[in-house]
Design a protein around this motif. Structure first.
Motif, mmCIF file in Angstrom:
data_model
loop_
_atom_site.group_PDB
_atom_site.id
_atom_site.type_symbol
_atom_site.label_atom_id
_atom_site.label_comp_id
_atom_site.label_asym_id
_atom_site.label_seq_id
_atom_site.Cartn_x
_atom_site.Cartn_y
_atom_site.Cartn_z
ATOM 1 N N ARG A 77 24.381 40.524 48.718
ATOM 2 C CA ARG A 77 25.681 40.315 48.088
ATOM 3 C C ARG A 77 25.523 39.998 46.601
ATOM 4 N NH1 ARG A 77 27.489 37.323 52.913
ATOM 5 N NH2 ARG A 77 28.697 38.799 54.159
ATOM 6 N N ASN A 78 24.530 39.164 46.300
ATOM 7 C CA ASN A 78 24.256 38.836 44.898
ATOM 8 C C ASN A 78 24.030 40.080 44.071
ATOM 9 O OD1 ASN A 78 24.465 36.154 44.349
ATOM 10 N ND2 ASN A 78 22.288 35.816 44.072
ATOM 11 N N SER A 79 23.209 40.982 44.580
ATOM 12 C CA SER A 79 22.934 42.222 43.853
ATOM 13 C C SER A 79 24.215 43.015 43.645
ATOM 14 C CB SER A 79 21.909 43.073 44.627
ATOM 15 O OG SER A 79 20.650 42.438 44.675
ATOM 16 N N GLY A 80 25.038 43.073 44.690
ATOM 17 C CA GLY A 80 26.299 43.793 44.582
ATOM 18 C C GLY A 80 27.245 43.171 43.580
ATOM 19 N N HIS A 81 27.291 41.848 43.553
ATOM 20 C CA HIS A 81 28.159 41.154 42.591
ATOM 21 C C HIS A 81 27.776 41.504 41.153
ATOM 22 C CE1 HIS A 81 29.039 37.746 45.713
ATOM 23 N NE2 HIS A 81 29.706 38.849 45.964
ATOM 24 N N MET A 82 26.479 41.590 40.890
ATOM 25 C CA MET A 82 26.022 41.874 39.541
ATOM 26 C C MET A 82 26.365 43.304 39.105
ATOM 27 S SD MET A 82 24.789 39.081 38.376
ATOM 28 C CE MET A 82 26.105 38.322 39.333
ATOM 29 N N LEU A 83 26.495 44.210 40.067
ATOM 30 C CA LEU A 83 26.796 45.607 39.757
ATOM 31 C C LEU A 83 28.286 45.906 39.772
ATOM 32 C CD1 LEU A 83 23.955 47.244 41.870
ATOM 33 C CD2 LEU A 83 24.108 47.221 39.380
ATOM 34 N N ALA A 84 29.090 44.984 40.297
ATOM 35 C CA ALA A 84 30.525 45.220 40.421
ATOM 36 C C ALA A 84 31.170 45.305 39.042
ATOM 37 C CB ALA A 84 31.165 44.103 41.237
ATOM 38 N N ARG A 85 32.064 46.267 38.874
ATOM 39 C CA ARG A 85 32.743 46.468 37.594
ATOM 40 C C ARG A 85 34.219 46.094 37.656
ATOM 41 N NH1 ARG A 85 33.536 51.250 36.016
ATOM 42 N NH2 ARG A 85 33.699 52.020 38.167
ATOM 43 N N GLY A 86 34.717 45.804 38.855
ATOM 44 C CA GLY A 86 36.138 45.561 39.029
ATOM 45 C C GLY A 86 36.594 44.238 38.451
ATOM 46 N N GLU A 87 37.898 44.151 38.216
ATOM 47 C CA GLU A 87 38.488 42.892 37.769
ATOM 48 C C GLU A 87 38.342 41.828 38.852
ATOM 49 O OE1 GLU A 87 42.792 41.120 36.189
ATOM 50 O OE2 GLU A 87 42.656 43.185 36.920
ATOM 51 N N PHE A 88 38.501 42.243 40.101
ATOM 52 C CA PHE A 88 38.329 41.359 41.251
ATOM 53 C C PHE A 88 37.274 41.929 42.184
ATOM 54 C CE2 PHE A 88 42.476 40.144 39.694
ATOM 55 C CZ PHE A 88 42.482 38.766 39.854
ATOM 56 N N ILE A 89 36.547 41.026 42.822
ATOM 57 C CA ILE A 89 35.473 41.416 43.741
ATOM 58 C C ILE A 89 35.855 40.990 45.149
ATOM 59 C CG2 ILE A 89 33.039 41.090 44.343
ATOM 60 C CD1 ILE A 89 32.510 40.519 41.369
ATOM 61 N N ALA A 90 35.736 41.915 46.086
ATOM 62 C CA ALA A 90 35.966 41.629 47.500
ATOM 63 C C ALA A 90 34.677 41.899 48.256
ATOM 64 C CB ALA A 90 37.102 42.497 48.047
ATOM 65 N N GLN A 91 34.633 41.462 49.506
ATOM 66 C CA GLN A 91 33.426 41.618 50.302
ATOM 67 C C GLN A 91 33.751 42.264 51.640
ATOM 68 O OE1 GLN A 91 30.884 37.966 48.445
ATOM 69 N NE2 GLN A 91 31.638 37.706 50.513
ATOM 70 N N LEU A 92 32.817 43.071 52.115
ATOM 71 C CA LEU A 92 32.953 43.714 53.414
ATOM 72 C C LEU A 92 31.575 43.843 54.022
ATOM 73 C CD1 LEU A 92 34.776 45.175 55.490
ATOM 74 C CD2 LEU A 92 34.353 47.296 54.212
ATOM 75 N N ASP A 93 31.394 43.332 55.230
ATOM 76 C CA ASP A 93 30.123 43.492 55.932
ATOM 77 C C ASP A 93 30.048 44.878 56.559
ATOM 78 O OD1 ASP A 93 29.385 40.959 55.221
ATOM 79 O OD2 ASP A 93 29.884 40.047 57.153
ATOM 80 N N ASP A 94 28.835 45.358 56.798
ATOM 81 C CA ASP A 94 28.689 46.744 57.240
ATOM 82 C C ASP A 94 29.169 46.993 58.669
ATOM 83 O OD1 ASP A 94 26.636 45.452 58.577
ATOM 84 O OD2 ASP A 94 25.037 46.789 57.886
ATOM 85 N N ASP A 95 29.404 45.932 59.440
ATOM 86 C CA ASP A 95 29.925 46.125 60.793
ATOM 87 C C ASP A 95 31.410 45.774 60.889
ATOM 88 O OD1 ASP A 95 29.361 43.438 60.358
ATOM 89 O OD2 ASP A 95 28.842 43.037 62.442
ATOM 90 N N ASP A 96 32.047 45.489 59.758
ATOM 91 C CA ASP A 96 33.455 45.109 59.740
ATOM 92 C C ASP A 96 34.289 46.200 59.080
ATOM 93 O OD1 ASP A 96 32.717 42.734 60.936
ATOM 94 O OD2 ASP A 96 32.675 41.611 59.056
ATOM 95 N N GLN A 97 35.588 45.969 58.998
ATOM 96 C CA GLN A 97 36.505 46.946 58.419
ATOM 97 C C GLN A 97 37.629 46.211 57.699
ATOM 98 O OE1 GLN A 97 37.886 49.353 61.724
ATOM 99 N NE2 GLN A 97 35.810 49.587 62.533
ATOM 100 N N LEU A 98 38.294 46.913 56.797
ATOM 101 C CA LEU A 98 39.516 46.413 56.190
ATOM 102 C C LEU A 98 40.705 47.175 56.766
ATOM 103 C CD1 LEU A 98 38.676 46.021 52.373
ATOM 104 C CD2 LEU A 98 38.742 44.244 54.141
#
Length: 318
Positions: A77-98
């Motif tokens: 998640r840390n790595s993903g946060h550093m690469l995120a470009r959006g104004e807001f950051i959301a999270q999704l696990d690979d076995d879950d859905q939105l």
């Protein structure tokens, strides 16, 4: 050509769950709100995630980052946060859905006059354990909302300073699914440990009095098919020990930086140690004396005498 910064970046860590990852990505492709990107972090999968497959589902709205070796979900998640470009950051696990309207409803909640910097989103469990998990989580969430003395306004539940003490008692699943402004990355410790990282993050955010609200609608779909520590032998004890380590870490760090929070953190740590001792005695495993002594030293109370009596009584019965 550089893509414009999106409203939302969804950080999606994954490890060796390609079929479930596809379902998670398909739930993003079905969103009714279009201004988003997904940052997939492949945490050392034995068969690396294929960028072409991601593109076939979500188009070009993705970044793929790969760890050569597994580092754990918090580091991913840390790595993903550093690469995120959006104004807001959301999270999704690979076995879950939105749910399809998740980002649309989150966008609406973030535009509320309260202007939350962190918007937690409601959770609905599905799968074999779904019904039981939903019942437990609803009860836990209701207790937390009561303890936090929250207020409802225009579809949002808004929190004040009481949220910190409420989350020290319990961090329901909804508070483990934040959508947060990217600036929060500079104010809250990265999720760099795998001992309850989401819970530690939520507690620290509340300790720092960051504006928080909850969208209490079931928009995060949480797969529960045997992953829970309630259903895996031995995981419950490991989870409780991880919970102790998490609160010790918060006390060591935040207790020094925010001395006004130290007493509450110390009591919460003592309670976590006591809960572990109570569990071990109840299961007939005997008293873990080191944890008992620390709990007694940190926040002595009559409960320690009662547990000591219970432990001695069980020994005589055996």
């Amino acid at each position: 050509m550089t893509r414009p910064e999106p409203r939302f970046s969804i950080v999606l860590p994954t490890h060796n769950r390609h079929d479930l990852l596809r379902e998670a990505l398909e739930s993003l492709a079905a969103q009714t709100f279009a201004d988003w990107e997904v940052v997939v972090v492949d945490d050392g999968s034995s068969q690396p995630v294929d960028a072409a497959e991601i593109r076939s589902i979500v188009g070009d709205r993705y970044t793929l980052h790969t760890h050569a070796h597994p580092k754990g979900v918090a580091a991913a998640r840390n790595s993903g946060h550093m690469l995120a470009r959006g104004e807001f950051i959301a999270q999704l696990d690979d076995d879950d859905q939105l749910a399809p309207a998740a980002l649309e409803l989150a966008d609406r909640g973030l535009k509320h006059p309260f202007a939350p910097e962190i918007l937690y989103i409601g959770v609905e469990a599905f799968g074999g354990e779904g019904a039981a998990v939903n019942a437990r989580q609803r009860a836990a969430l209701d207790r937390t909302l009561a303890n936090a003395r929250s207020a409802s306004d225009q579809g949002l539940i808004i929190f004040g300073d009481a949220l910190f003490d409420a989350l020290l008692k319990s961090v329901p699943a909804a508070f483990q699914k934040p959508v947060f402004h990217r600036s929060i990355l500079a104010r809250v410790q990265p999720m760099n440990k795998d001992d309850w990282p989401e819970s530690a993050w939520a507690i620290e955010a509340a300790a720092r009095s960051i504006r928080c609200a909850l969208l209490d609608l079931p928009v995060y779909r949480w797969r529960r098919d045997g992953q829970s520590y309630f259903s895996v032998s031995g995981q419950h004890v490991a989870s409780m020990l991880g919970h102790i380590r998490m609160k010790q870490s918060l006390l060591d760090r935040i207790g020094q930086e925010l001395p006004e929070r130290k007493r509450a953190l110390k009591q919460a740590l003592a309670q976590a140690r006591f809960d572990y001792c109570y569990n071990m005695v109840s299961e007939g495993s005997g008293m873990p004396w080191d944890q008992f002594a620390r709990s007694l030293t940190e926040a002595p109370g009559a409960r320690h005498l009662r547990l000591l009596y219970r432990s001695q009584l069980r020994r005589r019965i055996r």
